[in-house]
Design a protein around this motif. Structure first.
Motif, PDB file in Angstrom:
ATOM      1  N   LYS A 138      -9.306 -27.736 -11.910  1.00 36.87           N
ATOM      2  CA  LYS A 138     -10.577 -27.293 -11.197  1.00 36.87           C
ATOM      3  C   LYS A 138     -11.529 -26.679  -9.792  1.00 36.87           C
ATOM      4  N   LEU A 139     -10.524 -25.997  -9.783  1.00 40.78           N
ATOM      5  CA  LEU A 139     -10.585 -25.315  -7.935  1.00 40.78           C
ATOM      6  C   LEU A 139     -10.487 -24.071  -8.844  1.00 40.78           C
ATOM      7  N   LEU A 140      -9.859 -23.857  -9.661  1.00 38.67           N
ATOM      8  CA  LEU A 140      -9.919 -22.068 -10.765  1.00 38.67           C
ATOM      9  C   LEU A 140     -11.477 -22.063 -10.798  1.00 38.67           C
ATOM     10  N   TYR A 141     -11.236 -22.808 -12.102  1.00 39.04           N
ATOM     11  CA  TYR A 141     -12.677 -22.582 -12.580  1.00 39.04           C
ATOM     12  C   TYR A 141     -13.883 -22.871 -11.738  1.00 39.04           C
ATOM     13  N   SER A 142     -13.700 -23.019 -10.347  1.00 36.67           N
ATOM     14  CA  SER A 142     -14.964 -23.392  -9.331  1.00 36.67           C
ATOM     15  C   SER A 142     -15.176 -22.264  -9.189  1.00 36.67           C
ATOM     16  N   PHE A 143     -14.069 -21.227  -8.638  1.00 35.43           N
ATOM     17  CA  PHE A 143     -14.686 -20.340  -7.840  1.00 35.43           C
ATOM     18  C   PHE A 143     -15.028 -19.176  -9.116  1.00 35.43           C
ATOM     19  N   GLU A 144     -14.174 -19.533 -10.222  1.00 30.48           N
ATOM     20  CA  GLU A 144     -14.306 -18.380 -12.195  1.00 30.48           C
ATOM     21  C   GLU A 144     -16.041 -18.452 -11.470  1.00 30.48           C
ATOM     22  N   GLY A 145     -16.411 -19.265 -11.692  1.00 26.19           N
ATOM     23  CA  GLY A 145     -18.153 -20.338 -12.135  1.00 26.19           C
ATOM     24  C   GLY A 145     -18.888 -19.106 -10.906  1.00 26.19           C
ATOM     25  N   ARG A 146     -18.406 -19.361  -9.917  1.00 28.63           N
ATOM     26  CA  ARG A 146     -19.599 -18.438  -8.851  1.00 28.63           C
ATOM     27  C   ARG A 146     -19.455 -17.413  -9.159  1.00 28.63           C
ATOM     28  N   LEU A 147     -18.178 -16.942  -9.872  1.00 28.80           N
ATOM     29  CA  LEU A 147     -17.350 -14.653  -9.147  1.00 28.80           C
ATOM     30  C   LEU A 147     -18.373 -14.786 -10.852  1.00 28.80           C
ATOM     31  N   ASP A 148     -18.732 -14.828 -11.674  1.00 26.05           N
ATOM     32  CA  ASP A 148     -18.793 -14.109 -13.016  1.00 26.05           C
ATOM     33  C   ASP A 148     -19.675 -13.751 -12.597  1.00 26.05           C
ATOM     34  N   TRP A 161     -12.338  -8.517 -16.417  1.00 24.67           N
ATOM     35  CA  TRP A 161     -14.017  -8.173 -17.125  1.00 24.67           C
ATOM     36  C   TRP A 161     -14.078  -6.509 -16.983  1.00 24.67           C
ATOM     37  N   ARG A 162     -15.120  -6.463 -18.749  1.00 27.14           N
ATOM     38  CA  ARG A 162     -15.603  -4.811 -18.743  1.00 27.14           C
ATOM     39  C   ARG A 162     -16.528  -3.942 -17.744  1.00 27.14           C
ATOM     40  N   VAL A 163     -16.663  -3.497 -17.101  1.00 28.89           N
ATOM     41  CA  VAL A 163     -17.741  -3.055 -15.942  1.00 28.89           C
ATOM     42  C   VAL A 163     -18.551  -1.168 -16.260  1.00 28.89           C
ATOM     43  N   ARG A 164     -19.888  -1.973 -15.829  1.00 26.20           N
ATOM     44  CA  ARG A 164     -19.886  -0.621 -15.828  1.00 26.20           C
ATOM     45  C   ARG A 164     -20.386  -0.049 -15.044  1.00 26.20           C
ATOM     46  N   ASP A 165     -20.651  -0.301 -13.849  1.00 25.10           N
ATOM     47  CA  ASP A 165     -21.092   0.495 -11.948  1.00 25.10           C
ATOM     48  C   ASP A 165     -19.574  -0.736 -11.252  1.00 25.10           C
ATOM     49  N   PRO A 166     -18.310   0.486 -10.967  1.00 25.62           N
ATOM     50  CA  PRO A 166     -17.145  -0.260 -10.054  1.00 25.62           C
ATOM     51  C   PRO A 166     -17.934  -0.575  -8.450  1.00 25.62           C
ATOM     52  N   ASP A 167     -18.692  -0.146  -8.329  1.00 28.94           N
ATOM     53  CA  ASP A 167     -19.333  -0.055  -7.274  1.00 28.94           C
ATOM     54  C   ASP A 167     -19.996  -0.888  -6.394  1.00 28.94           C
ATOM     55  N   ALA A 168     -20.748  -1.434  -7.397  1.00 30.08           N
ATOM     56  CA  ALA A 168     -21.439  -2.917  -7.049  1.00 30.08           C
ATOM     57  C   ALA A 168     -20.408  -4.360  -7.137  1.00 30.08           C
ATOM     58  N   VAL A 169     -19.278  -3.912  -8.322  1.00 37.21           N
ATOM     59  CA  VAL A 169     -18.656  -5.179  -8.175  1.00 37.21           C
ATOM     60  C   VAL A 169     -17.211  -5.147  -7.087  1.00 37.21           C
ATOM     61  N   ASP A 170     -17.170  -3.831  -6.358  1.00 34.17           N
ATOM     62  CA  ASP A 170     -16.414  -3.698  -5.924  1.00 34.17           C
ATOM     63  C   ASP A 170     -17.287  -4.373  -4.428  1.00 34.17           C
ATOM     64  N   VAL A 218     -19.179  -6.908  -4.052  1.00 30.18           N
ATOM     65  CA  VAL A 218     -19.528  -8.407  -4.399  1.00 30.18           C
ATOM     66  C   VAL A 218     -17.835  -8.516  -3.814  1.00 30.18           C
ATOM     67  N   LEU A 219     -17.475  -8.288  -4.320  1.00 29.56           N
ATOM     68  CA  LEU A 219     -15.769  -8.349  -3.742  1.00 29.56           C
ATOM     69  C   LEU A 219     -15.396  -8.241  -1.865  1.00 29.56           C
ATOM     70  N   ARG A 220     -15.939  -7.967  -2.111  1.00 27.37           N
ATOM     71  CA  ARG A 220     -15.468  -6.895  -0.190  1.00 27.37           C
ATOM     72  C   ARG A 220     -16.171  -8.086   0.499  1.00 27.37           C
ATOM     73  N   GLN A 221     -17.342  -8.167  -0.229  1.00 33.18           N
ATOM     74  CA  GLN A 221     -18.383  -9.856   0.949  1.00 33.18           C
ATOM     75  C   GLN A 221     -17.632 -10.729   0.903  1.00 33.18           C
ATOM     76  N   ILE A 222     -16.646 -11.091  -0.392  1.00 33.92           N
ATOM     77  CA  ILE A 222     -16.154 -12.516  -0.188  1.00 33.92           C
ATOM     78  C   ILE A 222     -14.666 -12.552   0.400  1.00 33.92           C
ATOM     79  N   PHE A 277      -6.404 -14.157  -3.221  1.00 31.57           N
ATOM     80  CA  PHE A 277      -7.121 -13.346  -4.456  1.00 31.57           C
ATOM     81  C   PHE A 277      -6.908 -11.900  -4.223  1.00 31.57           C
ATOM     82  N   ASP A 278      -6.549 -10.738  -5.453  1.00 32.09           N
ATOM     83  CA  ASP A 278      -6.374  -9.371  -4.785  1.00 32.09           C
ATOM     84  C   ASP A 278      -7.314  -8.821  -6.478  1.00 32.09           C
TER      85      ASP A 278
END
Length: 151
Positions: free
Chosen positions: A67-77, A102-111, A113-117, A127-128
């Motif tokens: 449940k915790l993993l799905y919750s994180f994924e649901g927020r991240l997706d 995921w397959r990504v178009r703009d890696p800077d945008a997802v980077d 997001v993840l750095r902010q989290i 996570f890494d």
């Protein structure tokens, strides 16, 4: 001038079971990407690897951990997919790890997001992540059950 709008495929999930190092594993794969014609628009392979702590038999996640993993994924997706920037490829569970891909178009945008989290410490499990340039979708070949191709 003709302007076409990219229509992303609706996700179709397929469950794959596997064994590695004598332990069972499970992969939920978006098989709609097998026939996706515009793979070249998503040349980056994003892998988020989460180490879960509440393991049960065969080092799989407990119900509460799941449940915790799905919750994180649901927020991240939706953050990763914002502005049609990414396509969900797979979720792999094995040996006290969950990998979301995921397959990504703009890696800077997802980077960003993840750095902010990470900087806000807005997560409950360590996570890494990696973002790899993969225009031939070689890293997706196992998940999609195919050979990598250039599209």
């Amino acid at each position: 001038m003709i302007v076409s709008k990219l229509v992303l495929p609706e996700e179709v999930h397929s469950l794959r079971e596997f064994r590695q190092r004598e332990l069972p594993g499970f992969a939920t794969v978006n098989i709609a990407l097998q026939a996706f014609e515009f793979k070249a628009l998503f040349p980056w392979h994003l892998s988020v690897l989460i180490r879960y702590v509440d393991c049960i038999e065969h080092r799989l996640p407990s119900d509460d951990e799941q449940k915790l993993l799905y919750s994180f994924e649901g927020r991240l997706d939706p953050l990763i997919k914002a502005n049609n920037n990414a396509l969900f490829l797979a979720r792999v569970t094995h040996d006290c790890f969950r990998e979301i891909i995921w397959r990504v178009r703009d890696p800077d945008a997802v980077d960003a997001v993840l750095r902010q989290i990470l900087s806000n410490k807005d997560y409950r499990r360590e996570f890494d992540y990696r973002i790899d340039d993969d225009p031939k979708w070689e890293k997706a070949a196992w998940h999609l059950g195919s050979r990598p191709t250039a599209h």
